[in-house]
Design a protein around this motif. Structure first.
Motif, PDB file in Angstrom:
ATOM      1  N   SER A  41     -45.756 -10.389   8.634  1.00 22.07           N
ATOM      2  CA  SER A  41     -45.158 -11.493   7.880  1.00 22.07           C
ATOM      3  C   SER A  41     -44.760 -12.641   8.802  1.00 22.07           C
ATOM      4  CB  SER A  41     -43.938 -11.014   7.089  1.00 22.07           C
ATOM      5  OG  SER A  41     -42.989 -10.414   7.953  1.00 22.07           O
ATOM      6  N   LYS A  81     -39.944 -10.249  -2.120  1.00 26.10           N
ATOM      7  CA  LYS A  81     -38.631 -10.765  -1.759  1.00 26.10           C
ATOM      8  C   LYS A  81     -37.751 -10.710  -2.998  1.00 26.10           C
ATOM      9  CE  LYS A  81     -38.646 -14.638   0.558  1.00 26.10           C
ATOM     10  NZ  LYS A  81     -38.997 -16.037   0.904  1.00 26.10           N
ATOM     11  N   ARG A  86     -43.561 -14.728  -2.494  1.00 20.75           N
ATOM     12  CA  ARG A  86     -44.037 -15.065  -1.163  1.00 20.75           C
ATOM     13  C   ARG A  86     -45.216 -16.036  -1.246  1.00 20.75           C
ATOM     14  NH1 ARG A  86     -42.283 -12.093   3.146  1.00 20.75           N
ATOM     15  NH2 ARG A  86     -41.110 -10.189   2.676  1.00 20.75           N
ATOM     16  N   ALA A 152     -35.637  -4.979  -5.332  1.00 24.45           N
ATOM     17  CA  ALA A 152     -36.233  -6.312  -5.276  1.00 24.45           C
ATOM     18  C   ALA A 152     -37.005  -6.627  -6.545  1.00 24.45           C
ATOM     19  CB  ALA A 152     -37.155  -6.428  -4.063  1.00 24.45           C
ATOM     20  N   ARG A 156     -36.146  -9.587  -9.380  1.00 26.03           N
ATOM     21  CA  ARG A 156     -37.142 -10.587  -9.733  1.00 26.03           C
ATOM     22  C   ARG A 156     -37.442 -10.564 -11.236  1.00 26.03           C
ATOM     23  NH1 ARG A 156     -40.592 -11.808  -5.473  1.00 26.03           N
ATOM     24  NH2 ARG A 156     -42.000 -12.754  -7.002  1.00 26.03           N
ATOM     25  N   GLU A 167     -47.449  -8.879  -6.084  1.00 29.95           N
ATOM     26  CA  GLU A 167     -46.308  -8.327  -5.351  1.00 29.95           C
ATOM     27  C   GLU A 167     -45.814  -7.029  -5.983  1.00 29.95           C
ATOM     28  OE1 GLU A 167     -43.182 -11.023  -4.406  1.00 29.95           O
ATOM     29  OE2 GLU A 167     -44.448 -12.278  -3.144  1.00 29.95           O
ATOM     30  N   SER A 234     -34.385 -13.436   7.018  1.00 29.42           N
ATOM     31  CA  SER A 234     -33.787 -13.958   5.791  1.00 29.42           C
ATOM     32  C   SER A 234     -32.434 -14.601   6.043  1.00 29.42           C
ATOM     33  CB  SER A 234     -33.659 -12.837   4.753  1.00 29.42           C
ATOM     34  OG  SER A 234     -32.821 -11.798   5.237  1.00 29.42           O
TER      35      SER A 234
END
Length: 420
Positions: A41, A81, A86, A152, A156, A167, A234
């Motif tokens: 990443s 995330k 992303r 996560a 989301r 994702e 982050s």
């Protein structure tokens, strides 16, 4: 081999396990094969990744087999995330980052000797899988109601943005890695950071469903300061291992400046020092904190681990030269630049008087003040005391044709940078 799990726990390197007692027994009965994976990443690993590599290093030294996975395929997707989607990186960008991570890992694990570590890339086994095979052979083992409970993913789903299927499928890909390595290499332990716990469990559950057997997962704790603040991308304060991202000097200075309340815990995590040595440093922190002996030892150990002994020697020499009585002219250009990067200062030209230079770099606020400082014997240029109030900075004063170091007393240091 019998006490490696207890050592990891004493050092604070174990956050979560699927079954601690069973893992302790497996490690004692070993050797076992384990893997730790890193997604590209970024083009550098950071201090959190180093914790996992330290655990892998200790397990390897205890006789266990280590597989180090670089995420050539998972890096194309990205771990979800909690706050936003992303931005997908190009295949060339990911491939380049994979190569750089391989190089960093190569210096931290032993890839030769009697028990060599093995580097693997998950792109090698995922790229040939068709979409239909992916759904039939792997997707069928996953239940959506369990997948959406991952932290996560849940966050989301409850946001206005939602989450893409790309994702959302990440946990299947990571689970597939563990299953492949179990089948191909006999791997029975996956190691990761505690923020990866849900993804690790995806692999454990997939192997249980597909192979009707139990395997192990273990996480390392997130690295935080004494106040509980995380170091990481982050948070905007990542401690990078790539010297182009964070210079060896800045890396060393971070550990030198570590809080007394934090240093012994970090010493357990990041060094191979034994209990007796660490207990002695704890005593020194309590009895003679002004000596910062523990910080110096930790900084030397971890900088050597990450950047090598030569880099540690160079940054120690730079620290002594800048803040002690060392010879600043002996510093190489890279170390000088890194060591002075955070210093206050200003641009000056060849032939500038020391009086005017002191004003330009902020050490003095007027010519009278600058002359008074020189007259009192409190000013030095490149660690050489200035006695003449009319002295000037000639070309030789600018080390490597770049910087002259001006100092007031022992602590107030500034950089006079040659104007171009």
């Amino acid at each position: 081999m019998s006490d490696i799990f207890d050592e990891l726990q004493w050092r604070g390197l174990v956050a979560q396990t699927t079954d601690g007692a069973a893992l302790r027994e497996a490690l004692a009965d070993g050797p076992i094969t384990m893997y730790v994976g890193f997604d590209p990443s970024a083009d550098s690993l950071h201090i959190g990744n180093l914790v996992q590599l330290i655990v892998a290093r200790k397990l390897q030294r205890a006789g266990h087999r280590v597989l180090c996975l670089v995420g050539g395929s998972t890096g194309l997707i990205g771990d979800p995330k909690p706050d936003s989607e992303r931005v997908l990186r190009s295949k060339d960008e990911v491939a380049g980052a994979v190569d750089r991570i391989r190089q960093q890992v190569a210096s931290l694990l032993d890839f030769e000797g009697d028990n060599p570590a093995t580097m693997v890339n998950n792109l090698d086994w995922t790229a040939p899988i068709s979409a239909l095979d992916f759904l039939r052979d792997y997707g069928k083992h996953f239940r959506v109601n369990a997948m959406i409970k991952k932290e996560a993913v849940a966050r989301r789903l409850n946001s206005d943005q939602g989450i893409s299927y790309t994702e959302f499928s990440y946990q299947i890909l990571q689970g597939l890695d563990f299953l492949h390595l179990y089948r191909a290499e006999g791997c029975t332990l996956q190691l990761g950071g505690s923020d990866q716990w849900g993804n690790l469990l995806a692999g454990v559950d997939l192997i249980r469903s597909a192979e009707s057997t139990a395997v192990h997962a273990m996480t390392t704790p997130l690295i935080t300061d004494a106040n509980g603040r995380k170091y990481g991308k982050s948070e905007g304060n990542a401690l990078w291992l790539n010297p182009d991202r964070m210079s060896p000097y800045a890396f060393y200075q971070f550990w030198i400046n570590l809080d007394d309340a934090d240093v012994i815990d970090k010493m357990r995590v990041f060094t191979d020092l034994d209990r007796a040595a660490i207990d002695d440093y704890a005593r020194q922190v309590a009895d003679e904190p002004f000596r910062r002996a523990a910080q110096r030892a930790l900084a030397a150990e971890i900088t050597t681990l990450v950047h090598g002994a030569a880099a540690t020697t160079a940054v120690q020499a730079a620290s002594e030269a800048l803040f002690g009585k060392g010879d600043v002219s002996a510093l190489d250009a890279r170390t000088l630049r890194d060591a002075t990067a955070e210093l206050s200062g200003g641009e000056v030209a060849v032939g500038t008087s020391v009086v005017d230079a002191l004003i330009a770099v902020g050490i003095a606020d007027s010519r009278n003040a600058a002359r008074r400082l020189i007259g009192e014997g409190g000013v030095s240029v490149n660690n050489v005391k200035v006695a003449d109030e009319g002295a000037e900075l000639d070309a030789d004063a600018f080390l490597h044709g770049q910087i002259a170091l001006l100092k007031r007393g022992r602590k107030h240091l500034a950089a006079a940078r040659l104007v171009r």
